[in-house]
Design an enzyme around this catalytic site. Structure first.
Site, PDB file in Angstrom:
ATOM      1  N   GLY A 140       0.820  -1.210   0.000  1.00  0.00           N
ATOM      2  CA  GLY A 140       0.000   0.000   0.000  1.00  0.00           C
ATOM      3  C   GLY A 140       0.851   1.255   0.000  1.00  0.00           C
ATOM      4  CE1 TYR A 141       5.314   0.617   0.302  1.00  0.00           C
ATOM      5  CE2 TYR A 141       6.627   0.968  -1.669  1.00  0.00           C
ATOM      6  CZ  TYR A 141       6.486   0.426  -0.412  1.00  0.00           C
ATOM      7  OH  TYR A 141       7.515  -0.297   0.124  1.00  0.00           O
ATOM      8  CD  GLU A 165       7.510  -2.089  -6.678  1.00  0.00           C
ATOM      9  OE1 GLU A 165       7.578  -1.436  -5.622  1.00  0.00           O
ATOM     10  OE2 GLU A 165       6.566  -2.008  -7.464  1.00  0.00           O
TER      11      GLU A 165
END
Lengths: 392, 372
Positions: free
Chosen positions: A136-137, A253
């Site tokens: 959740g960014y 990522e």
């Protein structure tokens, strides 16, 4: 199983034998498409007995996470053996036994920032595929401008109360836990005052809503937090220093996304499409052939760059900001690959119910590659400022 | 491993420092202004440092290093636009001679290491690099051969003591033989070319040039055995030199973006330029991997190096061209002036693109290796 005993040649023999005995035939079809992925988690239903068996066997051998410490259930392999394992799995076209955001995007933070207790609590569940995580960014008002978060966590003594909304949370509707960036100090500027919270999706006040995409699939969700109580021990790292962790993970990522592209462009998919088009339609036209040549040259070289960066990091020189280059080049390349495959397949590829239907949906999916995890333009900003030192 | 060893990094630093002092780009400009296409003083200094003999075995007085090391030297030469016969002599000729027989050619190899003997490769006959199309003929004559034909693009011919000439000795496609011929030999006529980058290159006309069997490098009709590794090594180091050209152009451009002001600010603040600069840097990073990989393949598995070598040359061309074209454009009008160095990089990149195979040539090799 101690894979580090004996020579690298011994390891190759042992792992080959082990794969032979433990990787079910159905899992040896080289299918790397979205539908063949084993994500794990509390809500996971295995697509086949073979998929379940393969995961169980891989967990026992530690090869869901080959290089992670054995203490938490990893394989404890060094890079040379990791490479051998990948080669041997590639040889039999074995599917990855488990893939997850926990492995790719969260565990590196536990390994670097977590206490021993946190590692013991969270890592084994990721390695075994018991808990599925989502990230959740992004928020509706903070897409590329990640420092503009509004979701807040208020201090209530032994717990926080979280309120706000996240967006583009991949597979949030299927995940067990979310790792989220929340604002714990509203007076601090931008990236300061952000904390890294681990939240059980079962908590009261958490809800999700899938977003239908151009491919018709809904891999991304909106995730809402309505006065969600989160125990203080679910804070990873230091309060108000969450950005440090997020920055570290974003680097990971980027490498993962570009590595994903690299794994896919091993040539099999594009090569197969080209070979078939070649015989069916009397050969590639010269314009497409020339575009494929350019693609091959770039793909092979980006693959070598990934290998070079891995070797560098093995030698103690981390890629750091240069991971932005891998993310940018890798994702743009992956998009190009799907453009070429669509072009080679012509009208056949347009029928989503047809023999090559999934290709069109995957093609649509790739359009997100250069947006998620930081857009190509953000990557170029990072390179421009941090590597070239151009004025901001 | 696709990482440079400490030893290799030290070599690179040493050569870079030497060239920064002995032959920076300003030296190239001064020689160009005088119409010189050679820099013998620099070549002597390189020989003293053991760089001329980088690929010559230690038994023949060389340093016995590998293609990766030679590539690092090449990159430094390209970055400084240094004029040397390094690729023709120390890479292509040295590889051909030692592949043929390091014993037999010991004296020549020693002289290469000492910087006393330089070579040029006479291969091309048309306007493109195409080693499968050779019409220069070597006919049996007396105890030896007599050569007739024309070579269209012989790099570093003017300064060379000997020429490596590829000639047809039979009618089969591979019936080719490599001859080493003294530059002063009767019947050899060099027609100097007015090269756009001010470098040394010539057309070569061979009229009844008489040679003996001893002038053959390797065996008759077996030119490929010695030439293939020599070309692979040459292409790899040329790719590395082009990386140096790209680096030199990028350094100038990125510096200019930080200094030049327009509209009251440094032009490097404009995102339109930032993104182009960043993209260029990305392309250079990717090309650097292909070049390093080619060097490693040449040192570890030369038989299988074909794909890696073509990949390196193709990627080096792509990035060097991009770097010089963006370099001129981002400099604006001043990039077009002779007083500014960017033009030198632009010209050098174009010449290096054509030498030993252009993008299309290498792309075809890659396509066939990849099966389409």
């Amino acid at each position: 199983m101690d894979w580090m005993q004996g020579s690298e040649d011994d390891f190759r023999d042992r792992i080959r034998l082990w794969l032979d005995e433990n990787c079910p035939q159905e899992m040896r079809d080289g299918d790397t498409g979205e539908a063949a992925i084993c994500w794990g988690g509390r809500n996971w239903s295995f697509q086949s007995q073979a998929q379940k068996q393969w995961l169980q066997n891989a967990v026992l051998a530690g090869i869901t996470t080959p290089t992670w410490p054995k203490a938490y259930g990893g394989g404890g392999l060094d890079r040379a053996r990791e490479k051998i394992l990948a080669e041997e799995m590639g040889r039999i076209q074995a599917r990855p036994p488990l893939q997850s955001f926990g492995i790719w995007m969260l565990a590196p933070a536990f390994l670097k920032f977590g206490t021993e207790g946190e590692k013991k609590m969270y890592l084994p569940a990721i390695i075994k595929g018991n808990i599925r995580w989502c990230q959740g960014y992004s928020e509706p008002g903070a897409g590329s401008d990640l420092a503009g978060w509004q979701t807040k966590a208020e201090d209530h003594g032994d717990h926080y109360v979280v309120t706000g909304q996240k967006i583009w949370t991949s597979y949030a509707d299927k995940a067990d836990w979310i790792f989220a960036l929340v604002r714990t100090d509203r007076s601090a500027p931008k990236q300061k005052g952000i904390s890294f919270l681990l939240i059980d999706m079962k908590s009261a006040g958490v809800s999700t809503k899938p977003i239908k995409l151009i491919s018709g699939a809904s891999v991304f969700c909106e995730t809402f937090f309505d006065e969600v109580k989160v125990p203080k021990e679910n804070l990873l790292g230091t309060e108000n220093r969450g950005w440090d962790i997020a920055k570290y993970l974003l680097t990971h990522e980027r490498q993962m996304i570009s590595a994903g592209g690299q794994g896919l462009f091993g040539g099999r998919a594009l090569g197969a499409v080209l070979a078939e088009s070649d015989t069916e339609d009397g050969g590639l036209d010269s314009s497409l052939r020339s575009a494929v040549m350019d693609y091959e040259i770039d793909a092979l070289s980006i693959g070598l760059t990934l290998e070079r960066y891995k070797d560098q990091s093995e030698a103690g020189q981390g890629a750091g900001d240069a991971s932005a280059m891998l993310k940018y080049m890798g994702t743009e390349l992956n998009k190009k690959r799907y453009e070429l495959m669509m072009s080679a397949r012509g009208t056949e590829a347009l029928d989503t119910d047809g023999a090559h239907g999934p290709m069109a949906l995957d093609w649509l999916r790739t359009k997100a590659n250069s947006i998620e995890g930081g857009t190509s333009e953000i990557m170029l900003n990072i390179i421009s400022r941090r590597i070239l030192g151009l004025p901001g | 491993m696709l990482v440079y060893t400490d030893e290799e990094t030290l070599l690179s630093d040493t050569v870079q420092a030497m060239l920064a002092a002995a032959s920076p780009v300003s030296t190239f400009r001064a020689l160009r202004d005088k119409g010189e296409t050679q820099n013998p003083a620099l070549w002597s200094e390189m020989a003293e440092l053991g760089l001329a003999g980088v690929l010559v075995p230690e038994e023949a007085g060389g340093s016995g290093m590998g293609v990766t090391a030679a590539s690092l030297i090449g990159t430094a030469l390209g970055q400084n636009l240094a004029i040397t016969p390094f690729i023709s002599t120390s890479v292509i000729a040295a590889t051909a001679l030692k592949t043929a027989s390091a014993d037999l050619h010991k004296e020549s190899l020693e002289q290469i290491s000492q910087g006393k003997l330089t070579y040029a490769l006479a291969l091309d006959e048309g306007q493109k690099f195409n080693p499968s199309h050779i019409e220069t003929r070597a006919e049996p004559y007396g105890n030896g051969f007599r050569l007739n034909g024309e070579k269209s693009f012989v790099v570093q011919a003017g300064g060379a003591g000997r020429l490596l000439v590829l000639a047809r000795t039979g009618d089969g496609p591979d019936d080719l033989t490599l001859f080493s011929i003294g530059a002063e030999q009767a019947g050899l006529e060099q027609q100097e070319k007015a090269m756009v980058d001010h470098s040394d290159a010539a057309r070569l006309v061979l009229s009844n040039v008489e040679v003996t069997g001893e002038d053959i490098v390797g065996q008759q009709n077996e030119a490929w055995r010695v030439l293939r590794p020599a070309l692979f090594a040459g292409q790899t180091v040329l790719a590395a030199e082009m990386m140096g050209v790209a680096n030199g152009a990028m350094q100038m451009t990125f510096g200019y973006l930080k200094d030049r002001k327009q509209f009251g600010v440094e032009i490097g603040r404009f995102q339109a330029l930032q993104h182009r600069a960043a993209h260029l840097w990305c392309e250079a990073e990717v090309s650097a991997s292909a070049v390093l990989n080619a060097g490693r393949m040449m040192d570890e598995n030369p038989e299988q190096a074909g794909l890696a070598v073509s990949l390196a040359k193709a990627r080096a061309i792509k990035v060097a061209k991009l770097a010089v074209l963006e370099g001129v454009q981002m400099h604006g009008g001043i990039g077009m002036t002779d007083a500014f160095d960017m033009g030198f990089f632009l010209k050098k990149a174009q010449v290096s693109t054509e030498w030993l195979g252009d993008y299309g040539y290498h792309a075809e090799i890659i396509a066939s290796e990849r099966g389409f």
